[in-house]
Enzyme design. Structure first.
Site, PDB file in Angstrom:
ATOM      1  N   HIS A   1      23.094  26.598  35.115  1.00 27.63           N
ATOM      2  CA  HIS A   1      23.406  26.893  36.515  1.00 27.63           C
ATOM      3  C   HIS A   1      24.181  28.194  36.608  1.00 27.63           C
ATOM      4  O   HIS A   1      24.970  28.533  35.733  1.00 27.63           O
ATOM      5  CB  HIS A   1      24.213  25.756  37.162  1.00 27.63           C
ATOM      6  CG  HIS A   1      25.416  25.336  36.375  1.00 27.63           C
ATOM      7  ND1 HIS A   1      25.321  24.521  35.270  1.00 27.63           N
ATOM      8  CD2 HIS A   1      26.732  25.631  36.532  1.00 27.63           C
ATOM      9  CE1 HIS A   1      26.533  24.327  34.773  1.00 27.63           C
ATOM     10  NE2 HIS A   1      27.413  24.997  35.518  1.00 27.63           N
TER      11      HIS A   1
ATOM     12  N   ASN B   1      28.486  29.788  32.665  1.00 29.02           N
ATOM     13  CA  ASN B   1      29.252  29.303  31.523  1.00 29.02           C
ATOM     14  C   ASN B   1      28.273  28.749  30.498  1.00 29.02           C
ATOM     15  O   ASN B   1      27.383  27.975  30.852  1.00 29.02           O
ATOM     16  CB  ASN B   1      30.228  28.204  31.967  1.00 29.02           C
ATOM     17  CG  ASN B   1      31.285  28.718  32.940  1.00 29.02           C
ATOM     18  OD1 ASN B   1      31.714  29.858  32.841  1.00 29.02           O
ATOM     19  ND2 ASN B   1      31.684  27.878  33.873  1.00 29.02           N
TER      20      ASN B   1
ATOM     21  N   ASP C   1      29.312  23.706  45.409  1.00 28.50           N
ATOM     22  CA  ASP C   1      30.061  23.076  44.318  1.00 28.50           C
ATOM     23  C   ASP C   1      31.013  22.032  44.901  1.00 28.50           C
ATOM     24  O   ASP C   1      31.660  22.270  45.918  1.00 28.50           O
ATOM     25  CB  ASP C   1      30.845  24.137  43.528  1.00 28.50           C
ATOM     26  CG  ASP C   1      31.338  23.610  42.189  1.00 28.50           C
ATOM     27  OD1 ASP C   1      30.836  24.062  41.149  1.00 28.50           O
ATOM     28  OD2 ASP C   1      32.235  22.734  42.193  1.00 28.50           O
ATOM     29  N   ILE C   2      31.083  20.883  44.264  1.00 36.08           N
ATOM     30  CA  ILE C   2      31.907  19.773  44.758  1.00 36.08           C
ATOM     31  C   ILE C   2      33.400  20.093  44.659  1.00 36.08           C
ATOM     32  O   ILE C   2      34.206  19.526  45.393  1.00 36.08           O
ATOM     33  CB  ILE C   2      31.534  18.477  43.988  1.00 36.08           C
ATOM     34  CG1 ILE C   2      31.836  17.232  44.827  1.00 36.08           C
ATOM     35  CG2 ILE C   2      32.216  18.393  42.634  1.00 36.08           C
ATOM     36  CD1 ILE C   2      31.205  15.962  44.266  1.00 36.08           C
TER      37      ILE C   2
END
Ligand code: 5GP
Length: 116
Positions: free
Chosen positions: A103, A90, A35-36
């Site tokens: 995701h 989510n 994750d960024i």
């Protein structure tokens, strides 16, 4: 109500290697990358290569996709030798989803708080 199954997102670009990502795992059906903007010491996103915008739009046709996604989570956990992790999906704007390509978040690397 419109259901958007084929909307192209930033994750499609990562799948096609059109934008860079720290890819840590790939198989026939799924891709996993860092994750960024990590929310835990280890924060990996696992995505199906086939597009499905959100979990709540899955149908019977997506049962294999969902199984492959969960199995890819298992493979990533083993590859990174995680002692434990949390998996989060989510769904929808009200569920905190910002990228509309399904995701699973894998969060690990520290003791995560419980839900008590
Ligand atoms: P969501 O809120 O939709 O469940 O999670 C989307 C996640 O994707 C966020 O944690 C966000 O930091 C991450 N993200 C958004 N854009 C990019 C990107 O271009 N590259 C990577 N590696 N992660 C991204």
């Amino acid at each position: 109500r419109s259901i958007c199954y084929s909307f192209s997102t930033i994750f499609d670009k990562i799948i096609k290697r059109q934008i860079p990502a720290k890819i840590i795992y790939e198989d026939k059906h799924c891709l996993a990358f860092e994750d960024i903007n990590p929310k835990a010491k280890i924060h990996v996103l696992v995505i199906p290569k086939e597009h499905l915008d959100r979990l709540s739009n899955a149908t019977e046709q997506h049962i294999n996709l969902l199984g492959n996604l969960m199995y890819a989570v298992n493979r990533v956990g083993r590859q990174l030798q995680l002692e434990g992790y949390r998996v989060v999906i989510n769904d929808g704007q009200k569920g905190g989803q910002t990228v509309f390509h399904l995701h699973a978040h894998i969060l690990s690397g520290e003791n995560l708080p419980g839900f008590e």
